[in-house]
Design a protein around this motif. Structure first.
Motif, PDB file in Angstrom:
ATOM      1  N   SER A 102       0.667  -1.612  -0.414  1.00  0.00           N
ATOM      2  CA  SER A 102       0.138  -0.028  -0.317  1.00  0.00           C
ATOM      3  C   SER A 102       0.958   1.495   0.061  1.00  0.00           C
ATOM      4  O   SER A 102       0.692   2.414  -0.858  1.00  0.00           O
ATOM      5  CB  SER A 102      -0.762  -0.017   1.065  1.00  0.00           C
ATOM      6  OG  SER A 102      -1.645  -0.888   1.041  1.00  0.00           O
ATOM      7  N   ALA A 103       1.548   1.048   0.947  1.00  0.00           N
ATOM      8  CA  ALA A 103       2.911   2.035   0.732  1.00  0.00           C
ATOM      9  C   ALA A 103       3.588   2.514  -1.006  1.00  0.00           C
ATOM     10  O   ALA A 103       3.583   3.930  -0.680  1.00  0.00           O
ATOM     11  CB  ALA A 103       4.033   1.764   1.982  1.00  0.00           C
ATOM     12  N   PHE A 104       3.774   1.764  -1.721  1.00  0.00           N
ATOM     13  CA  PHE A 104       4.160   1.169  -2.169  1.00  0.00           C
ATOM     14  C   PHE A 104       3.421   2.418  -3.091  1.00  0.00           C
ATOM     15  O   PHE A 104       3.330   3.332  -4.873  1.00  0.00           O
ATOM     16  CB  PHE A 104       5.098   0.151  -3.535  1.00  0.00           C
ATOM     17  CG  PHE A 104       5.167  -0.078  -4.479  1.00  0.00           C
ATOM     18  CD1 PHE A 104       5.575   0.683  -4.718  1.00  0.00           C
ATOM     19  CD2 PHE A 104       4.577  -0.982  -5.289  1.00  0.00           C
ATOM     20  CE1 PHE A 104       6.364   0.821  -6.328  1.00  0.00           C
ATOM     21  CE2 PHE A 104       4.286  -0.653  -6.871  1.00  0.00           C
ATOM     22  CZ  PHE A 104       5.978  -0.565  -7.195  1.00  0.00           C
ATOM     23  N   PHE A 105       1.895   1.659  -3.115  1.00  0.00           N
ATOM     24  CA  PHE A 105       1.335   2.322  -4.175  1.00  0.00           C
ATOM     25  C   PHE A 105       1.004   3.811  -3.662  1.00  0.00           C
ATOM     26  O   PHE A 105       1.228   4.336  -5.121  1.00  0.00           O
ATOM     27  CB  PHE A 105      -0.487   1.255  -4.108  1.00  0.00           C
ATOM     28  CG  PHE A 105      -0.492  -0.012  -4.968  1.00  0.00           C
ATOM     29  CD1 PHE A 105       0.224   0.616  -6.027  1.00  0.00           C
ATOM     30  CD2 PHE A 105      -0.953  -0.901  -4.124  1.00  0.00           C
ATOM     31  CE1 PHE A 105       0.070  -0.983  -7.288  1.00  0.00           C
ATOM     32  CE2 PHE A 105      -1.283  -2.425  -5.250  1.00  0.00           C
ATOM     33  CZ  PHE A 105      -0.227  -2.073  -6.578  1.00  0.00           C
ATOM     34  N   SER A 111      -4.652   4.396  -5.632  1.00  0.00           N
ATOM     35  CA  SER A 111      -5.245   3.408  -4.373  1.00  0.00           C
ATOM     36  C   SER A 111      -6.233   2.512  -4.783  1.00  0.00           C
ATOM     37  O   SER A 111      -7.004   2.949  -6.820  1.00  0.00           O
ATOM     38  CB  SER A 111      -5.408   4.591  -3.770  1.00  0.00           C
ATOM     39  OG  SER A 111      -6.350   5.470  -4.530  1.00  0.00           O
ATOM     40  N   PHE A 112      -6.861   2.008  -4.380  1.00  0.00           N
ATOM     41  CA  PHE A 112      -7.997   1.015  -4.050  1.00  0.00           C
ATOM     42  C   PHE A 112      -8.900   1.430  -3.405  1.00  0.00           C
ATOM     43  O   PHE A 112      -8.712   1.443  -1.897  1.00  0.00           O
ATOM     44  CB  PHE A 112      -7.405  -0.570  -4.072  1.00  0.00           C
ATOM     45  CG  PHE A 112      -6.446  -1.358  -5.090  1.00  0.00           C
ATOM     46  CD1 PHE A 112      -7.122  -1.853  -6.228  1.00  0.00           C
ATOM     47  CD2 PHE A 112      -5.200  -0.849  -4.916  1.00  0.00           C
ATOM     48  CE1 PHE A 112      -6.358  -2.044  -6.970  1.00  0.00           C
ATOM     49  CE2 PHE A 112      -4.704  -1.349  -6.490  1.00  0.00           C
ATOM     50  CZ  PHE A 112      -4.446  -1.858  -6.997  1.00  0.00           C
ATOM     51  N   LYS A 159      -5.982   6.580  -9.800  1.00  0.00           N
ATOM     52  CA  LYS A 159      -4.516   7.028 -10.394  1.00  0.00           C
ATOM     53  C   LYS A 159      -4.893   8.855  -9.377  1.00  0.00           C
ATOM     54  O   LYS A 159      -5.421   9.262 -10.680  1.00  0.00           O
ATOM     55  CB  LYS A 159      -3.139   6.199 -10.953  1.00  0.00           C
ATOM     56  CG  LYS A 159      -2.424   7.379 -11.132  1.00  0.00           C
ATOM     57  CD  LYS A 159      -1.322   6.890 -12.116  1.00  0.00           C
ATOM     58  CE  LYS A 159      -0.296   7.645 -12.155  1.00  0.00           C
ATOM     59  NZ  LYS A 159       0.540   7.228 -11.200  1.00  0.00           N
ATOM     60  N   ASP A 160      -4.189   9.391  -9.162  1.00  0.00           N
ATOM     61  CA  ASP A 160      -4.554  10.936  -8.728  1.00  0.00           C
ATOM     62  C   ASP A 160      -5.615  11.424  -9.025  1.00  0.00           C
ATOM     63  O   ASP A 160      -6.621  12.617  -8.984  1.00  0.00           O
ATOM     64  CB  ASP A 160      -3.594  12.020  -9.932  1.00  0.00           C
ATOM     65  CG  ASP A 160      -1.899  11.469  -9.624  1.00  0.00           C
ATOM     66  OD1 ASP A 160      -1.474  11.419  -9.146  1.00  0.00           O
ATOM     67  OD2 ASP A 160      -1.341  11.429 -11.163  1.00  0.00           O
ATOM     68  N   GLU A 178       1.509 -10.822  -5.283  1.00  0.00           N
ATOM     69  CA  GLU A 178       2.915 -10.970  -6.146  1.00  0.00           C
ATOM     70  C   GLU A 178       3.717  -9.727  -6.608  1.00  0.00           C
ATOM     71  O   GLU A 178       4.705 -10.259  -6.141  1.00  0.00           O
ATOM     72  CB  GLU A 178       1.517 -10.717  -7.704  1.00  0.00           C
ATOM     73  CG  GLU A 178       0.705 -12.080  -8.028  1.00  0.00           C
ATOM     74  CD  GLU A 178       0.358 -11.183  -9.724  1.00  0.00           C
ATOM     75  OE1 GLU A 178      -0.066 -11.088  -9.762  1.00  0.00           O
ATOM     76  OE2 GLU A 178      -0.427 -12.546 -10.163  1.00  0.00           O
ATOM     77  N   ILE A 179       3.242  -9.034  -6.438  1.00  0.00           N
ATOM     78  CA  ILE A 179       4.293  -7.366  -6.432  1.00  0.00           C
ATOM     79  C   ILE A 179       4.747  -7.447  -4.626  1.00  0.00           C
ATOM     80  O   ILE A 179       6.506  -7.474  -5.299  1.00  0.00           O
ATOM     81  CB  ILE A 179       3.437  -6.228  -5.844  1.00  0.00           C
ATOM     82  CG1 ILE A 179       2.637  -5.462  -7.252  1.00  0.00           C
ATOM     83  CG2 ILE A 179       4.448  -4.391  -5.473  1.00  0.00           C
ATOM     84  CD1 ILE A 179       2.014  -4.261  -7.415  1.00  0.00           C
TER      85      ILE A 179
END
Length: 199
Positions: A102-105, A111-112, A159-160, A178-179
């Motif tokens: 989540s921090a990477f995203f 975001s989801f 995104k944004d 997976e990530i």
């Protein structure tokens, strides 16, 4: 030459905790264990180490208390606490992984978010929903959530702040796994390459 046992202050604190929790005195503990008052006092005052023999004798007086906890090996006072931790550990590890991804995203402004219809009770603030819902209502809402989470448009991918697409909860969680696995694999690959270069 006999190796000197180091004083572990955690052992002293845990022994004092046991004495207080069971409403006994150091004198009474001496009577129960046949360990001298001098030894118990020195352990409690962190002037002598708690030896395996003394810990074993003390544990006999407090059924349910774990030897490993008293000796400061781990933080689980009872077998029940240890088993509970073992049961939730995989869940905790999974949550840590999800938090890292989540921090990477977030760094990518991705975001989801749940794409819940405005008419759904799941859209209400948690406190408001809980104050109004009966146990049947909560059960129904949970069922609705689990059914909803399987839909291909359950989560909006943004995104944004702009919606790029949608996915189910299962797809989102699979992506997180997976990530994380790819990142872990890539780092280990680099480490192995470095070891080979040094070899």
């Amino acid at each position: 030459m006999k190796k000197q046992v180091e004083i572990n202050p955690i052992c002293a604190d845990r022994l004092k905790k046991l004495i207080v929790e069971h409403g006994i005195t150091q004198t009474r503990l001496c009577e129960m264990t046949a360990i001298s008052m001098n030894t118990i006092s020195k352990i409690c005052n962190k002037k002598s180490p708690l030896t395996p023999y003394v810990a074993g004798e003390i544990i006999k007086c407090f059924p349910g208390t774990r030897y490993e906890w008293l000796m400061g090996v781990d933080d689980f006072e009872t077998e029940l606490l240890l088993q509970g931790y073992k049961a939730i550990k995989p869940f905790m590890e999974k949550k840590k992984r999800e938090k890292a991804v989540s921090a990477f995203f977030h760094s990518l402004n991705l975001s989801f978010s749940l794409n819940v219809p405005k008419t759904s009770p799941l859209n209400a603030p948690t406190e408001e929903f809980l104050s109004k819902a009966t146990s049947e209502g909560i059960e129904e809402a949970l069922k609705e959530y689990f059914d909803f989470a399987q839909l291909p448009n359950a989560y909006a991918i943004k995104k944004d702040g702009e919606i790029l697409g949608y996915c189910s909860e299962w797809e989102m969680k699979t992506l997180y796994e997976e990530i994380f696995d790819f990142a872990e694999f890539s780092v280990l690959k680099l480490c192995n390459r470095r070891e080979q270069d040094n070899g």
